[in-house]
Every structure is written in structure tokens, then in C-alpha cells.
Design an enzyme around this catalytic site. Structure first.
Site, PDB file in Angstrom:
ATOM      1  N   SER A  73       4.712  -1.572  -9.130  1.00  0.00           N
ATOM      2  CA  SER A  73       6.065  -2.140  -9.222  1.00  0.00           C
ATOM      3  C   SER A  73       6.520  -2.676  -7.865  1.00  0.00           C
ATOM      4  CB  SER A  73       7.064  -1.074  -9.688  1.00  0.00           C
ATOM      5  OG  SER A  73       6.740  -0.620 -10.975  1.00  0.00           O
ATOM      6  N   GLN A 180      -3.232  -4.191 -15.022  1.00  0.00           N
ATOM      7  CA  GLN A 180      -4.017  -3.749 -16.185  1.00  0.00           C
ATOM      8  C   GLN A 180      -5.453  -4.261 -16.147  1.00  0.00           C
ATOM      9  OE1 GLN A 180      -3.342  -1.662 -18.740  1.00  0.00           O
ATOM     10  NE2 GLN A 180      -1.259  -1.248 -18.050  1.00  0.00           N
ATOM     11  N   THR A 238       5.344   5.054   6.976  1.00  0.00           N
ATOM     12  CA  THR A 238       4.153   5.783   7.408  1.00  0.00           C
ATOM     13  C   THR A 238       3.179   5.806   6.244  1.00  0.00           C
ATOM     14  OG1 THR A 238       5.458   7.113   8.908  1.00  0.00           O
ATOM     15  CG2 THR A 238       3.301   7.994   8.283  1.00  0.00           C
ATOM     16  N   CYS A 326      12.025   2.792 -27.187  1.00  0.00           N
ATOM     17  CA  CYS A 326      12.877   3.938 -27.505  1.00  0.00           C
ATOM     18  C   CYS A 326      12.854   5.009 -26.428  1.00  0.00           C
ATOM     19  CB  CYS A 326      12.455   4.577 -28.813  1.00  0.00           C
ATOM     20  SG  CYS A 326      12.743   3.493 -30.212  1.00  0.00           S
TER      21      CYS A 326
END
Ligand SMILES: *Cc1c(COP(=O)(O)O)cnc(C)c1O
Length: 396
Positions: A73, A180, A238, A326
Site C-alpha cells: 500500500s 499479486q 530506520t 462486508c
């Protein structure tokens, strides 16, 4: 319940014991700060540089084009925000697809609120983007194109090399989220002609909390993290020595063993897909039948809820995932399944099985039989199915 079968390798993978062994010394005696000049610091620095070389060899880049991050991310955030910020004088238009991971899509939404314009190119019904549609979206003022290499939900593989080739003469930077892809399909940054590429260790049997952003030499990008001079002044923090060492060992193994692993996963996948489509009524496969990751099977079963299916599968010792969001507190089906044109009701009944290197042919029968039993039980309780049967009788 005796068996436990893990079929959620797209969410995360187990830590390879060999990777763990390689990491342990850096959590024990090898705790030195890699920026220090005494020996335990220098040793840590050396271990990090060794891991960097392994990553460069795995994806065909130069060593100094590899930047370690705190996750996949973070690599996606850095790539997109960093390019937008550093190049907004040349244009404020960005291109992507409508099935990207949220680590990409939500960054684009963030930038839209800050005056950037985004074109979300819709994928085709098979979950693959049309290269011409990407090229038609690219304008004079486009500064970034980001298209994922393989989708995390439906496993479809995008034509990255073709897009890279078509974009070659354009000033827009080309980024791909290959999180992926590593360990499942070959990844070579030169063959793909990408300028930036994200990856994450925990998706290929490395540790969580460490990733990589490949940045081709010459690409103008702003920092995401400011602070110390680590990663050649481009990513302060670091270094996570143990995590980086683990990533290095894991990526080397993933790439070295890719042909055997992919062949085995694909055989298991094809057997499961074939049997489920044959033996479970009203089952469909989401995403292209052929151009998909070797370990991905994503089904939609009419008249049932994916959540119920997952709960029962868990009782049978099978760990999988559904296509709806969900779990994240929203009742909406996934944006990826809706992008394929699935109706809400059908998208709700979806199931993702992501096969990994540790799955075995001997699992197949148990998995398929369990799905058959559970789907049938859920349908027996389903008002939608009941309604369908009643309508069918009156039609007949
Ligand atoms: C898992 C995943 C990410 C996020 O990586 P993290 O290291 O978990 O932050 C990004 N993109 C894709 C396609 C993923 O599957």
C-alpha cells in the site's frame, strides 16, 4: 473437523520457514542501525544491500532502482502521490482502471479532491482492460497511467507490456501494482516497459509490513516519507532489516521456483474450476477463464450470500474469501465484481479461492464436495431460491 485448508493466498501467505530463519539473526544480535559506522550497523547495511540485489535480479532492474517501503500500500501511495506532486506543472490528468486495489483507487480519489482529474477506464466483461481504451484516455496533459498487473479478486492478468509499449513515446509515467504477480507470473520491468512497480513481501511467503517500489532511473517523483536520509534520501525511516532480508530471500525463492509452483497451482485451479462449474448448479466463473493467475478461482453462486458460504466453509476447515466488502463494514459488493457487469444480487454470492504453493491435489475433492454441500444447504434456506423455484413451476 480435522482438516485445515488455506485457500486465501491472495489475502496473505504463510511465512516460509527458510525466510523466518534468515530473518531471526537480524531480530536478535543484528539489531544495529544500518546507518551506524560500527560493525553491527555495517552488517545490517550489507544485509539490506544484499536483499536489494536479490529484488533487482528478480524483476530485472538495476540495484539502485529498488526502494524498500513499509508495505505494498505504501509503494502504491508513494508512486501515485509522488508523481502527481512532482509533475503537476506538466499536467494534472491521471489514468487508471476501475478494478484497481483500494491502495490505488483511494489515492486517486484523494487526488481528485485536490484538483487532479482522473479517468477510470472500465474493464471488459472478462475483467481485462482494452489497451486501445487506455490509449484513448491518455491526453497531452496526462502525467501518470497506473494499471495493475494482476487483479487480487478475480486474478485477471492485464496487458501491461502492450500498454508499456504504446506509452513509450509519451511523457506520462507508467506504474503497475504487481503485488499479486510476484511468484505467480513472470515479472520483468524492462520487458513490461514500466517506470514504476509495487510489490509486497507477504503475498509471496515473506513477512508482513515490507514492500518495494521500483522507480526507473530518471523518473521525477516527490518523497512520501520525509526525515532521515535512508534509501538514498528518498524514503526516510530506520530500515526494517529483518523484514527486508526476509523479502529478499522470499522473492528469490518465489522467482526461482515459479515454473513448478505455477504449474501445480494451475492444475489444482483448473480441476476445481472444472468440477465446480460442472457439479454446482447456477455457478459462474468471474474473470477470464485463461488470462488469470494460476492460483485464482472466483465464483458467483446465484441465490446465496457469500458471507454465509464463508462461515460454513470455515466450519469445514476451509479458509477462503468472498467478493463483497462486508468484512470492511460495507454491504456493497466489491467494485471489481460490479465492474464485470454482475448484478448486485449475484455479486453477493461470490467466493474467491486463492490457491498457493502449499495446497495439494488431495485437497481438491474435499473442497469441491464441501462447496457443493454448503451451496445446496444455503439454497434450501434461501427465499430467493424459493421464489425462483415457484416462478419456474408456474412458468412450466
Ligand atoms: C495486498 C495488495 C496490496 C496491498 O499490499 P499490503 O502490503 O498488504 O499493503 C496492494 N495491491 C494489491 C493488488 C494487493 O493484492
Amino acid at each position: 473437523m480435522s482438516k485445515l485448508i488455506y485457500l486465501d493466498n491472495a489475502a496473505t501467505t504463510s511465512l516460509d520457514p527458510e525466510v523466518l530463519e534468515a530473518m531471526i539473526p537480524w531480530l536478535r544480535s543484528g539489531y544495529g542501525n544500518p546507518s551506524s559506522i560500527y560493525s553491527i550497523g555495517r552488517d545490517a547495511k550489507k544485509a539490506i544491500e544484499d536483499a536489494r540485489l536479490k529484488v533487482a535480479e528478480a524483476i530485472g532492474s538495476k540495484v539502485n532502482e529498488i526502494y524498500f517501503t513499509g508495505s505494498g500500500s505504501e509503494a502504491d501511495n508513494w508512486a501515485i502521490k509522488g508523481i502527481a506532486e512532482a509533475n503537476s506543472d506538466k499536467g494534472r490528468h491521471l489514468v487508471t482502471t476501475n478494478i484497481e486495489h483500494h491502495a490505488v483507487l483511494h489515492v486517486y480519489e484523494y487526488l481528485e479532491k485536490r484538483g487532479f482529474e482522473v479517468t477510470y477506464v472500465a474493464v471488459e466483461k472478462n475483467g481485462i482492460v482494452d489497451v486501445d481504451k487506455i490509449m484513448n484516455a491518455v491526453r497531452e496533459d496526462t502525467i501518470l497511467v497506473s494499471v495493475m498487473m494482476a487483479n487480487n479478486e478475480i486474478g485477471t492478468i492485464q496487458p501491461i507490456a502492450e500498454i508499456g509499449e504504446r506509452l513509450a513515446g509519451h511523457k506520462a509515467v507508467f506504474h503497475t501494482d504487481a503485488v499479486q504477480a510476484i511468484g505467480n507470473i513472470p515479472v520483468d520491468v524492462r520487458a513490461l516497459r514500466v517506470d514504476m512497480l509495487s510489490l509486497s513481501a507477504h503475498k509471496f511467503h515473506g513477512p508482513k509490513g515490507v514492500g518495494v517500489l521500483f522507480i526507473k532511473r530518471g523518473v521525477k517523483i516527490e518523497n512520501l516519507m520525509h526525515g532521515g536520509g535512508q534509501e538514498r534520501t528518498r524514503r526516510a525511516s530506520t530500515e526494517n532489516t529483518a523484514g527486508i532480508v526476509g523479502l529478499g530471500v522470499a522473492i528469490k525463492k518465489a522467482v526461482d521456483n515459479l515454473p513448478e509452483n505455477a504449474a501445480k497451482m494451475q492444475k489444482i485451479r483448473d480441476e476445481i474450476i472444472g468440477r465446480v462449474l460442472n457439479e454446482v448448479p447456477f455457478a459462474i466463473l468471474n474473470g477470464d477463464r485463461v488470462r488469470r493467475l494460476p492460483g485464482n478461482a472466483n465464483f458467483a453462486f446465484r441465490f446465496i450470500e457469500g458471507e454465509g458460504l464463508l462461515l460454513f466453509l470455515d466450519m469445514y476447515g476451509i479458509m477462503a474469501s468472498s467478493g463483497s466488502a462486508c468484512t470492511s463494514g460495507s454491504l456493497d459488493p466489491s467494485h471489481v465484481l460490479l465492474a464485470l457487469g454482475l448484478e448486485h444480487e449475484i455479486a453477493h454470492g461470490s467466493l474467491r479461492l486463492s490457491i498457493g504453493t502449499e495446497n495439494d491435489f488431495s485437497d481438491i475433492d474435499y473442497v469441491v464436495e464441501s462447496i457443493k454441500t454448503i451451496v445446496q444447504r444455503l439454497r434450501e434456506m434461501s427465499p430467493l431460491y424459493d421464489k425462483y423455484l415457484k416462478n419456474k413451476i408456474t412458468e412450466d
